[in-house]
Design a protein around this motif. Structure first.
Motif, PDB file in Angstrom:
ATOM      1  N   ILE A  71       0.845  -1.197   0.000  1.00 39.27           N
ATOM      2  CA  ILE A  71       0.000   0.000   0.000  1.00 39.27           C
ATOM      3  C   ILE A  71       0.877   1.243   0.000  1.00 39.27           C
ATOM      4  N   GLY A  74       2.199   1.600  -3.380  1.00 39.58           N
ATOM      5  CA  GLY A  74       1.206   1.651  -4.454  1.00 39.58           C
ATOM      6  C   GLY A  74       1.425   0.539  -5.456  1.00 39.58           C
ATOM      7  N   ASP A  75       1.719  -0.648  -4.956  1.00 36.32           N
ATOM      8  CA  ASP A  75       2.232  -1.749  -5.773  1.00 36.32           C
ATOM      9  C   ASP A  75       1.161  -2.785  -6.075  1.00 36.32           C
ATOM     10  N   ASN A 211       0.104   7.822  -2.428  1.00 37.16           N
ATOM     11  CA  ASN A 211      -0.272   6.509  -1.918  1.00 37.16           C
ATOM     12  C   ASN A 211      -0.945   6.618  -0.548  1.00 37.16           C
ATOM     13  N   ARG A 214      -4.480   7.773  -1.121  1.00 37.95           N
ATOM     14  CA  ARG A 214      -5.313   6.659  -1.571  1.00 37.95           C
ATOM     15  C   ARG A 214      -5.722   5.781  -0.395  1.00 37.95           C
TER      16      ARG A 214
END
Length: 390
Positions: A71, A74-75, A211, A214
């Motif tokens: 997370i 952002g993977d 990230n 998000r």
């Protein structure tokens, strides 16, 4: 304010019976045995809460419900990880555990170079030594770009330390940096750390912020629906290390976090030690800036050196005016009480502490001794009681 104590469950050598003697009544804990990213089962939450209740404690705060590294990077497909986090929140709320501390520090949690640095009293403390960190980054990791992150005098001393260091010295430094948090599942050797760091190549400060945003977008609405409080812990140390950006380190960062979701569910764990290690931060003033969204407080003090080093000081010593900080927190509690909030009291815990007296011969989690924290709690309790009398 609600007196709390951090307890690591099966990883902790301090018993709940011993904690009871400190006077704290709220426990700050987590399910440290569950791998990051997996759902916390409601049954496991209920068992932990029941264990605490049987010993006379409330489960006052979850610390931490970890955010998976994917997370933060952002993977890949993150849908299942976000769903698991939301389900863990729902399971906690179903058992009446309504407050969750977490952090968004990439790869490593709190980072120190010395786990038992001597202090004048004969006790030991946690220390971040700029020279040793530079030696690790430049000479052990081979990260030459790190030279731009340190003053020339620090780099000179770092090279001298590395040349004189034995293999045991270098292994000890690696072990201190990797100490992290009990229950964390990733521990690296130097080669493994290089590989893990490569996963953050190209992300940078703005990428990590995106990230983080998000993550907040995915979990804050659920926390709102459940009536929960989430509170991010500041970076420790509050500076970029190992080429990794830190994005919760100063007043601008905290303002960004709170503006990302204007919701009571999106708050701050106010750690006076982490924020106090940044020379730019006026800690009491910073607390006043974000007071209405402080859901939890870590009260500790640090003493900073000009070269960027710092170490844990006694709770009422160090560079932060702890009395002024507690005054801010008590004023905020009064404001909440006047507004009719049932949850006006701010939970806090004495964070870290010197290893002293019989703790020096007892196996304990670095930074989390019994007697040193008991001393800190007693001192903080005295300040709170005195200020509460006006």
């Amino acid at each position: 304010m609600i007196e709390c104590w951090r307890w690591y469950g099966e990883f902790d050598s301090i018993s709940l019976g011993e904690v009871a003697q400190t006077g704290a009544r709220g426990i700050v804990t987590a399910l440290h045995d569950i791998p990051y990213g997996e759902v916390w089962p409601r049954e496991a939450i209920a068992r932990r809460k029941g264990l605490l209740a049987a010993a006379g404690f409330d489960w006052a705060m979850v610390e931490s419900l970890p955010v998976h590294e994917r997370i933060k990077r952002g993977d890949g497909d993150l849908g299942p990880l976000f769903a698991n986090y939301r389900q863990s929140l729902a399971n906690l709320a179903a058992e009446g555990v309504m407050s969750v501390c977490y952090n968004f520090m990439p790869l490593l949690d709190w980072t120190r170079t010395d786990l038992a640095a001597p202090v004048a009293s004969g006790a030991t403390c946690l220390r971040f030594e700029a020279v040793r960190m530079a030696a690790f980054e430049v000479h052990m990791l081979g990260r030459r770009e790190a030279e731009a992150d340190y003053p020339a005098e620090v780099l000179t001393r770092a090279a001298a330390w590395f040349q004189a260091a034995t293999e045991a010295d270098r292994d000890g430094l690696l072990g201190a940096i990797m100490a992290g948090m009990p229950g964390a599942f990733d521990r690296y050797d130097v080669a493994g750390l290089r590989t893990a760091l490569a996963g953050y190549d190209g992300i940078g400060r703005e990428g990590l912020r995106a990230n983080f945003k998000r993550f907040l977008d995915e979990v804050v609405p659920t926390a709102e629906e459940l009536g929960m409080r989430l509170c991010v812990h500041p970076d420790d140390p509050p500076r970029d290390i190992l080429g990794l950006p830190r994005i919760v380190s100063d007043s601008h960062d905290l303002a960004w976090v709170l503006a990302a979701h204007e919701s009571p569910a999106n708050g701050i764990t106010f750690c006076s030690g982490s924020l106090g290690a940044n020379p730019a931060n006026d800690v009491p003033a910073l607390a006043a800036q974000v007071a209405d969204r402080i859901h939890f407080a870590h009260l500790r003090n640090v003493r900073k050196d000009p070269d960027g080093s710092f170490e844990e000081d006694a709770h009422l010593d160090g560079d932060t005016d702890m009395v002024a900080l507690i005054r801010v927190l008590l004023d905020e509690e009064a404001r909440r009480r006047a507004a009719g909030r049932a949850d006006h009291a701010i939970p806090f815990r004495p964070d870290h502490g010197h290893h002293m007296l019989s703790d020096l011969t007892r196996e304990m989690i670095p930074g989390y001794p019994l007697i040193g924290r008991l001393r800190g709690l007693a001192e903080l309790r005295g300040v709170i009681r005195a200020l509460s009398h006006g």
